[in-house]
Write a protein that holds these residues in place. Structure first.
Motif, PDB file in Angstrom:
ATOM      1  N   MET A   1      76.626  69.761-139.292  1.00  0.00           N
ATOM      2  CA  MET A   1      76.679  69.493-140.207  1.00  0.00           C
ATOM      3  C   MET A   1      75.514  70.231-141.398  1.00  0.00           C
ATOM      4  O   MET A   1      74.305  70.246-141.394  1.00  0.00           O
ATOM      5  N   GLN A   2      75.449  69.933-142.968  1.00  0.00           N
ATOM      6  CA  GLN A   2      75.006  70.448-143.566  1.00  0.00           C
ATOM      7  C   GLN A   2      74.280  69.172-144.664  1.00  0.00           C
ATOM      8  O   GLN A   2      74.549  67.679-144.835  1.00  0.00           O
ATOM      9  N   ILE A   3      73.231  69.900-145.028  1.00  0.00           N
ATOM     10  CA  ILE A   3      72.476  68.627-145.490  1.00  0.00           C
ATOM     11  C   ILE A   3      72.253  69.487-146.652  1.00  0.00           C
ATOM     12  O   ILE A   3      71.283  70.890-146.638  1.00  0.00           O
ATOM     13  N   TYR A   4      71.981  69.071-148.209  1.00  0.00           N
ATOM     14  CA  TYR A   4      71.391  69.784-149.115  1.00  0.00           C
ATOM     15  C   TYR A   4      69.827  68.676-149.467  1.00  0.00           C
ATOM     16  O   TYR A   4      69.962  67.577-149.705  1.00  0.00           O
ATOM     17  N   VAL A   5      69.281  70.179-150.183  1.00  0.00           N
ATOM     18  CA  VAL A   5      67.627  69.311-150.125  1.00  0.00           C
ATOM     19  C   VAL A   5      68.063  70.066-151.330  1.00  0.00           C
ATOM     20  O   VAL A   5      68.027  71.199-151.674  1.00  0.00           O
ATOM     21  N   ASP A   6      66.521  69.253-152.358  1.00  0.00           N
ATOM     22  CA  ASP A   6      66.396  70.112-153.853  1.00  0.00           C
ATOM     23  C   ASP A   6      65.148  71.303-153.446  1.00  0.00           C
ATOM     24  O   ASP A   6      64.793  71.108-152.109  1.00  0.00           O
ATOM     25  N   ALA A   7      64.859  72.412-154.287  1.00  0.00           N
ATOM     26  CA  ALA A   7      63.297  73.179-154.018  1.00  0.00           C
ATOM     27  C   ALA A   7      62.203  72.664-153.676  1.00  0.00           C
ATOM     28  O   ALA A   7      61.829  73.366-152.733  1.00  0.00           O
ATOM     29  N   GLU A   8      61.838  71.078-153.846  1.00  0.00           N
ATOM     30  CA  GLU A   8      60.756  71.056-153.352  1.00  0.00           C
ATOM     31  C   GLU A   8      60.715  70.731-151.893  1.00  0.00           C
ATOM     32  O   GLU A   8      60.207  71.432-151.578  1.00  0.00           O
ATOM     33  N   ALA A   9      61.867  69.926-151.797  1.00  0.00           N
ATOM     34  CA  ALA A   9      61.942  69.467-150.203  1.00  0.00           C
ATOM     35  C   ALA A   9      62.081  70.747-149.367  1.00  0.00           C
ATOM     36  O   ALA A   9      61.818  71.012-147.999  1.00  0.00           O
ATOM     37  N   TYR A  10      63.457  71.574-149.837  1.00  0.00           N
ATOM     38  CA  TYR A  10      62.902  72.833-149.014  1.00  0.00           C
ATOM     39  C   TYR A  10      62.451  73.846-148.963  1.00  0.00           C
ATOM     40  O   TYR A  10      61.641  74.379-147.485  1.00  0.00           O
ATOM     41  N   ARG A  11      60.890  74.084-149.784  1.00  0.00           N
ATOM     42  CA  ARG A  11      59.720  74.167-150.101  1.00  0.00           C
ATOM     43  C   ARG A  11      58.445  73.929-148.686  1.00  0.00           C
ATOM     44  O   ARG A  11      57.421  74.682-148.079  1.00  0.00           O
ATOM     45  N   ILE A  12      59.003  72.453-148.327  1.00  0.00           N
ATOM     46  CA  ILE A  12      57.955  71.624-147.879  1.00  0.00           C
ATOM     47  C   ILE A  12      58.558  72.094-146.244  1.00  0.00           C
ATOM     48  O   ILE A  12      57.964  72.393-145.145  1.00  0.00           O
ATOM     49  N   LEU A  13      59.881  71.878-146.237  1.00  0.00           N
ATOM     50  CA  LEU A  13      60.764  72.271-144.806  1.00  0.00           C
ATOM     51  C   LEU A  13      60.390  73.618-144.108  1.00  0.00           C
ATOM     52  O   LEU A  13      59.840  73.855-143.204  1.00  0.00           O
ATOM     53  N   LYS A  14      60.160  74.907-145.388  1.00  0.00           N
ATOM     54  CA  LYS A  14      59.154  75.548-145.554  1.00  0.00           C
ATOM     55  C   LYS A  14      58.121  75.883-144.443  1.00  0.00           C
ATOM     56  O   LYS A  14      57.526  76.727-143.301  1.00  0.00           O
ATOM     57  N   GLU A  15      57.446  75.271-144.686  1.00  0.00           N
ATOM     58  CA  GLU A  15      55.888  74.974-144.660  1.00  0.00           C
ATOM     59  C   GLU A  15      55.342  74.171-143.308  1.00  0.00           C
ATOM     60  O   GLU A  15      55.105  75.301-142.247  1.00  0.00           O
ATOM     61  N   LEU A  16      56.744  73.390-142.838  1.00  0.00           N
ATOM     62  CA  LEU A  16      56.813  72.922-141.830  1.00  0.00           C
ATOM     63  C   LEU A  16      56.990  73.571-140.387  1.00  0.00           C
ATOM     64  O   LEU A  16      56.298  73.986-139.968  1.00  0.00           O
ATOM     65  N   LYS A  17      57.910  74.349-141.052  1.00  0.00           N
ATOM     66  CA  LYS A  17      58.543  75.172-139.647  1.00  0.00           C
ATOM     67  C   LYS A  17      57.289  76.420-139.730  1.00  0.00           C
ATOM     68  O   LYS A  17      57.491  76.598-138.258  1.00  0.00           O
ATOM     69  N   ALA A  18      57.278  76.918-140.337  1.00  0.00           N
ATOM     70  CA  ALA A  18      55.913  78.119-140.763  1.00  0.00           C
ATOM     71  C   ALA A  18      54.737  77.429-138.995  1.00  0.00           C
ATOM     72  O   ALA A  18      54.348  77.724-138.548  1.00  0.00           O
ATOM     73  N   LYS A  19      54.367  75.937-140.155  1.00  0.00           N
ATOM     74  CA  LYS A  19      53.953  75.623-139.442  1.00  0.00           C
ATOM     75  C   LYS A  19      53.546  74.769-137.393  1.00  0.00           C
ATOM     76  O   LYS A  19      52.899  75.204-136.452  1.00  0.00           O
ATOM     77  N   LEU A  20      54.655  75.060-137.175  1.00  0.00           N
ATOM     78  CA  LEU A  20      55.706  74.285-136.157  1.00  0.00           C
ATOM     79  C   LEU A  20      55.799  75.564-135.307  1.00  0.00           C
ATOM     80  O   LEU A  20      55.118  75.845-134.057  1.00  0.00           O
TER      81      LEU A  20
END
Length: 50
Positions: A1-20
């Motif tokens: 499944m693919q989810i398309y997100v805008d640049a801001e959402a992608y940035r937030i997901l990357k930050e959360l990924k780094a914190k996890l």
């Protein structure tokens, strides 16, 4: 499944990924974005039940 997100959402997901990764002592490469989203959903369910 693919989810398309805008640049801001992608940035937030990357930050959360780094914190996890840091919290669980994993490499960021070992954690997928779907795992981040599942984690967010689980946190949401826990807090909703409180």
């Amino acid at each position: 499944m693919q989810i398309y997100v805008d640049a801001e959402a992608y940035r937030i997901l990357k930050e959360l990924k780094a914190k996890l990764a840091e919290k669980n002592k994993f490499s960021e490469k070992d954690i997928s974005f779907s795992a981040v989203i599942k984690h967010l959903y689980n946190v949401y369910k826990e807090r909703r039940n409180d």
